[in-house]
Enzyme design. Structure first.
Site, short mmCIF file in Angstrom:
data_model
loop_
_atom_site.label_atom_id
_atom_site.label_comp_id
_atom_site.label_asym_id
_atom_site.label_seq_id
_atom_site.Cartn_x
_atom_site.Cartn_y
_atom_site.Cartn_z
N LYS A 1 0.85 -1.20 0.00
CA LYS A 1 0.00 0.00 0.00
C LYS A 1 0.88 1.23 0.00
O LYS A 1 1.69 1.44 0.90
CB LYS A 1 -0.92 0.00 1.22
CG LYS A 1 -1.88 1.19 1.26
CD LYS A 1 -2.87 1.08 2.40
CE LYS A 1 -3.86 2.22 2.39
NZ LYS A 1 -4.85 2.14 3.49
N ASP B 1 -14.28 4.90 9.51
CA ASP B 1 -14.68 4.71 8.11
C ASP B 1 -15.09 3.26 7.90
O ASP B 1 -14.69 2.60 6.94
CB ASP B 1 -13.54 5.10 7.18
CG ASP B 1 -14.02 5.37 5.76
OD1 ASP B 1 -15.25 5.48 5.56
OD2 ASP B 1 -13.18 5.45 4.84
#
Length: 498
Positions: free
Chosen positions: A123, A228
């Protein structure tokens, strides 16, 4: 931002990576690093730093930009990616690079593999996208600072995510296994499954709903809120169990808006199940139902945890990022009152210190063993620099500057001689024509004026082309031209006048 092309990585030399590291070091207190400072920090024996920087600019690992007061080099996202990938490769963490499997508002996801060909997930944090630039309202990465570069903020984001993931994995939460990280890159286990947003049917809807709500409550009892928790950040593995991803926005239950974030996570799950599966339950957790049984927010210094500025600075120093890229705390008033210098902001002793840091970081990164960060979340350490072979101390920058001045003076003399030769050649052609042409109706003075006018026009066109910034030499030429114009307008104050 563009896609990441790692094909050039295998062709870069240790000198190239040393120059990239020098630019990264210079960006600690420079928005654009002058070429002379890069040469001083890189300290290469055989010189050629400017040629290396030119090649790196061609491959878009560096960029040369013109500022309001001075020009310099800036590290691009691709150059920062290459530094991180080189460090991870030297640590034997990754050995091959695969395809891109995901794009988020603040990250890119790629598949990689280690030396045993085990698939992993890489990532790359990409803060600063057009769709995610209001960082001060959405994150507290700035702390009490006024300014910071996007590379620095991306680095903090990756550090926080690795810390959260490591702490949650140690507590047996369903999260990917963290492997390693460097700068803005995080390497983790590749989840065998897909995002919940692609799931159209499950065997046990009620069981999945209860499992997700239990995860929200369990996180809250540990003192953190995901912030989130939706179908895009929840993976479903092959057995139908959820796996949580994406942690940089996690906040503490002590955050002023903690209840708002908690209720929003619960609402996202309820609305998704109602919309996708037609399932709606009257049972759902409330923020008041949380019973703290752990201090995870304190352990990882989560956003919203009440701590002083001194504690924040100490934590950043412990994580190894206290003085990272472009941590510029100068006020706007100081920028207006004080003219930025073209020369380096570092003293000679500071440059020597930076050189020693480069050497030390190279020796650290050449060690293939994993860092203590894998074993201890609170002792996070980030390697600031690349892994290259050791390069001895080399030519001082002052000599290079003197050579550049001599070369520039020689170039001016050559240009002046060329112009005089052209005028003389044109006049000789006119004289030779008059020697055998008896019917000429054009006076020699007019011909001389016309030739001089044409040469002046050609010289102006050449100067306009030189005004286009194509490298560091253009900045030197522009400054020299401005000084010459100032002397010309002084009307003999400097001892001569045209």
């Amino acid at each position: 931002m563009g896609k990441l092309d790692v094909a050039i990585l295998r062709y870069l030399t240790p000198e190239d990576f040393r120059v990239l590291t020098a630019v990264e070091m210079g960006m600690k207190n420079h928005e654009m690093v002058p070429g002379s400072l890069v040469a001083s920090i890189a300290n290469l024996r055989h010189g050629g730093v400017h040629k290396l920087m030119k090649d790196l600019c061609k491959h878009r690992l560096l960029t040369y930009e013109r500022g309001k007061h001075y020009d310099g080099y800036r590290l691009t996202n691709a150059g920062y990616d290459y530094l991180a990938l080189k460090a991870l490769t030297n640590r034997k963490v990754i050995a091959s690079f695969g395809n891109q499997i995901g794009v988020g508002k603040e990250s890119n996801i790629y598949t990689v593999a280690d030396e045993d060909r085990n698939p992993l997930c890489l990532k790359l944090h990409r803060l600063g996208r057009t769709c995610f630039r209001n960082i001060k309202d959405k994150r507290d990465y700035h702390a009490h600072r006024n300014k910071a570069s996007w590379l620095y903020l991306s680095r903090i984001s990756a550090t926080k995510e690795f810390a959260y993931m490591k702490a949650l994995y140690d507590r047996e939460f369903p999260v990917p296994k963290p492997i390693d990280f460097n700068r803005h890159c995080v390497v983790m286990e590749l989840v065998t499954g897909g995002p919940m947003t692609h799931v159209t049917a499950v065997e046990d809807v009620e069981g999945l709903y209860d499992e997700l709500m239990s995860l929200i409550v369990r996180l809250g009892n540990c003192g953190v809120i995901h912030g989130d928790f939706n179908e895009f950040n929840i993976m479903i593995d092959k057995d139908g169990h959820p796996i949580i991803i994406d942690f940089p926005q996690m906040v503490s239950t002590m955050h002023p808006n903690a209840e708002l974030y908690f209720d929003r996570d619960v609402k996202c799950v309820r609305e998704f199940f109602k919309r996708r599966f037609g399932y709606e339950s009257s049972l759902y957790p409330r923020f008041s139902d949380l019973q703290r049984d752990d201090r995870l927010d304190h352990e990882v210094a989560c956003s919203g945890y009440r701590r002083s500025h001194h504690d924040e600075d100490a934590l950043l120093q412990e994580m190894g990022i206290g003085l990272q890229i472009s941590d510029d705390e100068a006020s706007s008033a100081e920028e207006e009152n004080h003219e930025p210098e073209q020369t380096s902001k570092y003293s000679e002793n500071e440059i020597i210190t930076l050189r020693l840091e480069v050497e030390a970081s190279i020796q650290r990164d050449e060690n293939p063993s994993l860092h203590n960060v894998i074993n201890n979340t609170q002792s996070l350490s980030i390697d600031d620099n690349i892994d290259t072979e050791e390069i001895p101390t080399l030519v001082p920058a002052e000599k290079t500057t003197a050579d550049d001045k001599k070369s520039a003076e020689h170039e001016d003399k050559t240009t002046q001689k060329y112009r005089l030769a052209m005028i003389e050649k044109a006049l000789s052609d006119v004289r030779s024509t008059r020697s055998y042409t008896s019917a000429s109706t054009i006076a020699p003075e007019i011909v001389k004026q016309q030739v001089k006018k044409n040469l002046d026009a050609r010289e102006k066109r050449t100067e306009r082309k030189k005004a286009i910034a194509k490298g560091e030499a253009s900045a030197v030429t522009r400054q020299r031209r401005d000084n010459k114009e100032t002397i010309r307008e002084s009307h003999g104050l400097w001892g001569w006048a045209e």
